[in-house]
Write a protein that holds these residues in place. Structure first.
Motif, mmCIF file in Angstrom:
data_model
loop_
_atom_site.group_PDB
_atom_site.id
_atom_site.type_symbol
_atom_site.label_atom_id
_atom_site.label_comp_id
_atom_site.label_asym_id
_atom_site.label_seq_id
_atom_site.Cartn_x
_atom_site.Cartn_y
_atom_site.Cartn_z
ATOM 1 N N CYS A 54 48.103 47.093 33.837
ATOM 2 C CA CYS A 54 49.043 46.903 34.519
ATOM 3 C C CYS A 54 49.131 44.716 34.936
ATOM 4 N N ASP A 56 45.773 44.234 36.542
ATOM 5 C CA ASP A 56 45.525 44.490 38.428
ATOM 6 C C ASP A 56 43.707 44.851 37.869
ATOM 7 N N CYS A 79 48.847 46.549 43.156
ATOM 8 C CA CYS A 79 49.724 46.656 43.932
ATOM 9 C C CYS A 79 48.904 47.911 45.641
ATOM 10 N N SER A 82 47.008 51.181 43.882
ATOM 11 C CA SER A 82 45.939 51.001 44.108
ATOM 12 C C SER A 82 44.819 50.781 44.602
ATOM 13 N N HIS A 122 49.694 55.861 37.021
ATOM 14 C CA HIS A 122 48.782 55.029 36.334
ATOM 15 C C HIS A 122 48.178 54.176 37.473
ATOM 16 N N CYS A 123 47.674 54.095 38.713
ATOM 17 C CA CYS A 123 47.291 53.544 39.631
ATOM 18 C C CYS A 123 45.585 54.325 39.577
ATOM 19 N N LEU A 126 43.415 54.274 37.188
ATOM 20 C CA LEU A 126 42.897 53.186 36.632
ATOM 21 C C LEU A 126 41.536 53.432 38.257
#
Ligand code: FES
Length: 143
Positions: A54, A56, A79, A82, A122-123, A126
């Motif tokens: 993304c 980030d 975000c 995250s 996905h955060c 990550l």
């Protein structure tokens, strides 16, 4: 005396809070309001920095003492989700031995938070990847 701008700002903030609560649920909302383990760390024994697909970037800092995590912290330029996921990753890592850190997967983080909207799943992965990068760095010779 409260100005009309302050009232407007308060009502806008309240609207945002309600939106976050509705979209993400209470657990995410609470942590979003009070993120724990946020910040950098001087001389960590493990440090991971990962940029997700993304775009980030997250950093996780670990301090290991006798193979146990005694301190953990994170930063993210991503975000709000995250930050919430990295905060959970750090919390799960605390007081754990290195052999148990591999259990802290994206799925484990989601398990703490409950369901996230698909765009935010996905955060969590990550955060888990960044934690593993910090763990890997702590295992390098000289650490
Ligand atoms: Fe990039 Fe959440 S959108 S980490």
């Amino acid at each position: 005396m409260t100005s009309s701008f302050d009232k407007f700002a308060d009502s806008l903030q309240e609207e945002i809070n309600q939106d976050v609560m509705k979209t993400y649920g209470e657990k995410v909302y609470e942590r979003w309001r009070n993120p724990r383990f946020i910040g950098t760390m001087e001389s960590p024994t493990g440090y991971g920095r990962v940029t997700g697909t993304c775009g980030d970037t997250m950093q996780i800092f670990l301090r290991l003492e006798d193979g146990i995590v005694s301190e953990a912290s994170f930063t993210t330029d991503g975000c709000g989700c995250s930050a919430v996921c990295a905060s959970v990753a750090c919390e799960l890592a605390m007081k754990k031995g290195v052999e148990r850190l591999e259990d802290i997967t994206g799925k484990a983080i989601l398990g703490v938070l409950g369901e996230l909207p698909e765009d935010d799943v996905h955060c969590a992965f990550l955060a888990a990847e960044t934690l593993q990068a910090a763990l890997d760095a702590s295992m390098k010779p000289g650490k």
